[in-house]
Design an enzyme around this catalytic site. Structure first.
Site, PDB file in Angstrom:
ATOM      1  CB  ALA A  21      -0.901  -0.016   1.220  1.00 46.63           C
ATOM      2  CB  ILE A  22       3.383   2.305  -2.386  1.00 48.10           C
ATOM      3  CG1 ILE A  22       3.991   0.931  -2.049  1.00 48.10           C
ATOM      4  CG2 ILE A  22       4.444   3.390  -2.512  1.00 48.10           C
ATOM      5  CD1 ILE A  22       4.904   0.901  -0.860  1.00 48.10           C
ATOM      6  CG  ASP A  46      -2.543  -6.326  -7.358  1.00 49.28           C
ATOM      7  OD1 ASP A  46      -3.036  -6.223  -8.493  1.00 49.28           O
ATOM      8  OD2 ASP A  46      -1.311  -6.441  -7.144  1.00 49.28           O
ATOM      9  CB  VAL A  47      -3.419  -3.194  -1.518  1.00 55.46           C
ATOM     10  CG1 VAL A  47      -3.443  -1.870  -2.316  1.00 55.46           C
ATOM     11  CG2 VAL A  47      -3.922  -2.975  -0.091  1.00 55.46           C
ATOM     12  CG  ASP A  48      -5.999  -2.285  -6.578  1.00 58.59           C
ATOM     13  OD1 ASP A  48      -6.105  -1.830  -7.717  1.00 58.59           O
ATOM     14  OD2 ASP A  48      -5.241  -3.244  -6.287  1.00 58.59           O
ATOM     15  CG  HIS A  93      -5.512 -11.495 -16.151  1.00 61.59           C
ATOM     16  ND1 HIS A  93      -6.663 -10.880 -16.596  1.00 61.59           N
ATOM     17  CD2 HIS A  93      -4.693 -10.509 -15.736  1.00 61.59           C
ATOM     18  CE1 HIS A  93      -6.533  -9.575 -16.457  1.00 61.59           C
ATOM     19  NE2 HIS A  93      -5.356  -9.322 -15.935  1.00 61.59           N
ATOM     20  CD  GLU A 144      -0.809  -9.301 -15.561  1.00 57.81           C
ATOM     21  OE1 GLU A 144      -1.108  -8.779 -16.680  1.00 57.81           O
ATOM     22  OE2 GLU A 144      -1.568  -9.301 -14.570  1.00 57.81           O
TER      23      GLU A 144
HETATM   24  O1  48C Z   1       0.661   0.305  -3.577  1.00 65.30           O
HETATM   25  C1  48C Z   1       0.709   0.748  -4.726  1.00 65.30           C
HETATM   26  N1  48C Z   1       0.819   2.085  -4.968  1.00 65.30           N
HETATM   27  C2  48C Z   1       0.861   2.611  -6.222  1.00 65.30           C
HETATM   28  O2  48C Z   1       0.968   3.825  -6.366  1.00 65.30           O
HETATM   29  C3  48C Z   1       0.802   1.713  -7.325  1.00 65.30           C
HETATM   30  C4  48C Z   1       0.696   0.353  -7.091  1.00 65.30           C
HETATM   31  N2  48C Z   1       0.655  -0.119  -5.790  1.00 65.30           N
HETATM   32  C5  48C Z   1       0.598  -1.555  -5.502  1.00 65.30           C
HETATM   33  O3  48C Z   1       0.812  -2.299  -6.711  1.00 65.30           O
HETATM   34  C6  48C Z   1      -0.778  -1.957  -4.976  1.00 65.30           C
HETATM   35  O4  48C Z   1      -0.649  -3.082  -4.132  1.00 65.30           O
HETATM   36  C7  48C Z   1      -1.513  -2.367  -6.247  1.00 65.30           C
HETATM   37  O5  48C Z   1      -2.558  -3.289  -5.937  1.00 65.30           O
HETATM   38  C8  48C Z   1      -0.394  -2.990  -7.081  1.00 65.30           C
HETATM   39  C9  48C Z   1      -0.574  -2.820  -8.604  1.00 65.30           C
HETATM   40  N3  48C Z   1      -1.841  -3.359  -9.077  1.00 65.30           N
HETATM   41  C10 48C Z   1      -2.833  -2.501  -9.455  1.00 65.30           C
HETATM   42  O6  48C Z   1      -2.720  -1.323  -9.409  1.00 65.30           O
HETATM   43  C11 48C Z   1      -4.105  -3.130 -10.008  1.00 65.30           C
HETATM   44  N4  48C Z   1      -4.656  -4.069  -9.050  1.00 65.30           N
HETATM   45  C12 48C Z   1      -3.806  -3.804 -11.330  1.00 65.30           C
END
Ligand code: 48C
Length: 375
Positions: A126-127, A215-217, A237, A307
């Site tokens: 979670a950046i 992923d976090v979202d 996928h 990926e």
């Molecule tokens: O934590 C971040 N911050 C960001 O600014 C960009 C990505 N991410 C991490 O990378 C999150 O954990 C996101 O889930 C992951 C990239 N994956 C996604 O953005 C979509 N689920 C494809």
């Protein structure tokens, strides 16, 4: 005369010793060749001071292996000639199971993994603004992820203070790992491999048996249990169901270390969901990071970032288990007949709000649209 006799007896002793030594050599050679090279050191002396005796016994380390029988359990008999599902592929050509609902008995699996006292690490990044997803992520994980087992949440973030305070069930703990941020969201996404690799070596190998890297979202929306655990697993996928491999959005430039030619490829694996034993995840993340750094040195970045490198890895290091699209779907998408459950779904997010605006425009013009083609 005396001298002569002395020399003769000395010579005879030497000769006998030589014979004895040769016989010993021959016997031990035969013994080893019969037993093969599996050497099981035997424990041979047991002392019991009370009755002042020494027992010479022959215990191999095989005798010390733990026996873990299951308790008596009641469930429907499996039928060798009646497949559980015929609408989907249940196993790959290299005999890795593909995990679909109603293809496993979770009670048996839970009993097996509880016996092994399994510990699972769930890593998530979670950046920057992505910390907004943590509350939902952890709360839904508490409801659905490995319930009843030992779980460590490993939250990688540049903003530890954004971590919401959530009460966890027994046997579960949350570890916040402060890490660097990167300017481009692609870099943030790709650097996950490096950080998972480094922490696997420094910490995870000592704390958990398996890692699940996601992923976090996202949010959990149905049970995700020990059925997903295996040496190394990937996830199908949601945007690629059965289409021809040449249409997979693998990296197609030969200059990249993630290159896959059009006539190769098994499945299209999602970058945001993989895992396995710590040892196997270490190897996977090390491969992906090294490949990325090589490309970076050659001023090239694979089309779909981490990926793409993950798909390259899984082409030549086959996963020992594959999670179906039940384990990664997209909120708001329709639910095809084969999808009996949606266990983990990607949240519909406003890229504009959450990523850099510039990248958003670039992404809109990229192949993002057909990346999420209709199934
Ligand atoms: O934590 C971040 N911050 C960001 O600014 C960009 C990505 N991410 C991490 O990378 C999150 O954990 C996101 O889930 C992951 C990239 N994956 C996604 O953005 C979509 N689920 C494809």
């Amino acid at each position: 005369m005396q001298q002569e006799k002395y020399e003769k007896s000395g010579g005879r002793k030497y000769f006998l010793f030589l014979i004895y030594f040769m016989v010993l050599l021959l016997v031990s050679f035969c013994w080893f060749s019969i037993r093969g090279n599996r050497s099981y050191p035997d424990i041979s002396i047991l002392c019991s001071p009370q009755i002042r005796t020494v027992h010479i016994v022959n215990i191999s380390q095989l005798d010390l292996l733990p026996d873990l029988p299951l308790e008596r359990m009641m469930y429907e008999q499996p039928k060798a000639l009646k497949p559980l599902r015929t609408d989907v592929l249940m196993v790959t050509p290299w005999l890795a199971p593909i995990i679909w609902d109603s293809s496993f008995n979770i009670d048996i699996l839970n009993a097996q993994f509880h016996q092994k006292n399994v510990r699972i690490g769930l890593t998530v990044f979670a950046i920057k603004k992505y910390t907004v997803f943590l509350q939902t992520f952890v709360e839904t994980a508490e409801k659905f992820f490995m319930v009843g087992h030992k779980v460590n949440y490993y939250i990688f973030t540049d903003r530890p203070n954004d971590m919401p305070n959530i009460t966890l069930a027994e046997g579960r703990q949350l570890v916040v790992l402060k890490v660097l941020s990167y300017k481009r969201w692609q870099e943030v996404s790709m650097r996950r491999m490096e950080m998972i690799r480094d922490y696997s070596k420094e910490r995870f190998i000592h704390e958990v048996d398996y890692l699940v890297c996601v992923d976090v979202d996202m949010k959990f929306s149905d049970e995700v249990g020990v059925e997903i655990l295996s040496d190394v697993f990937g996830t199908l996928h949601p945007g690629y169901n059965g289409g021809p491999r040449e249409r997979f959005t693998y990296e197609r430039r030969k200059a990249s270390t993630a290159y896959i030619p059009p006539d190769e490829g098994d499945f299209y694996y999602a970058g945001g969901y993989f895992g396995g034993t710590v040892e196997e995840v270490y190897k996977l993340t090390n491969f992906c990071h090294t490949a990325m750094m090589t490309d970076k040195g050659n001023n090239i970045e694979a089309v779909w970032h981490d990926e793409s490198y993950l798909n390259k890895y899984f082409l030549y290091h086959k996963p020992t288990k594959i999670l179906s699209q039940e384990y990664l779907w997209v909120e708001g998408w329709g639910v095809p007949e084969f999808l009996k459950k949606r266990r983990f779904v990607a949240l519909q997010k406003n890229h504009n709000a959450i990523r850099n605006k510039r990248d958003l425009d670039r992404m809109r013009n990229s192949r993002m649209r057909n990346k999420f083609q209709k199934y």
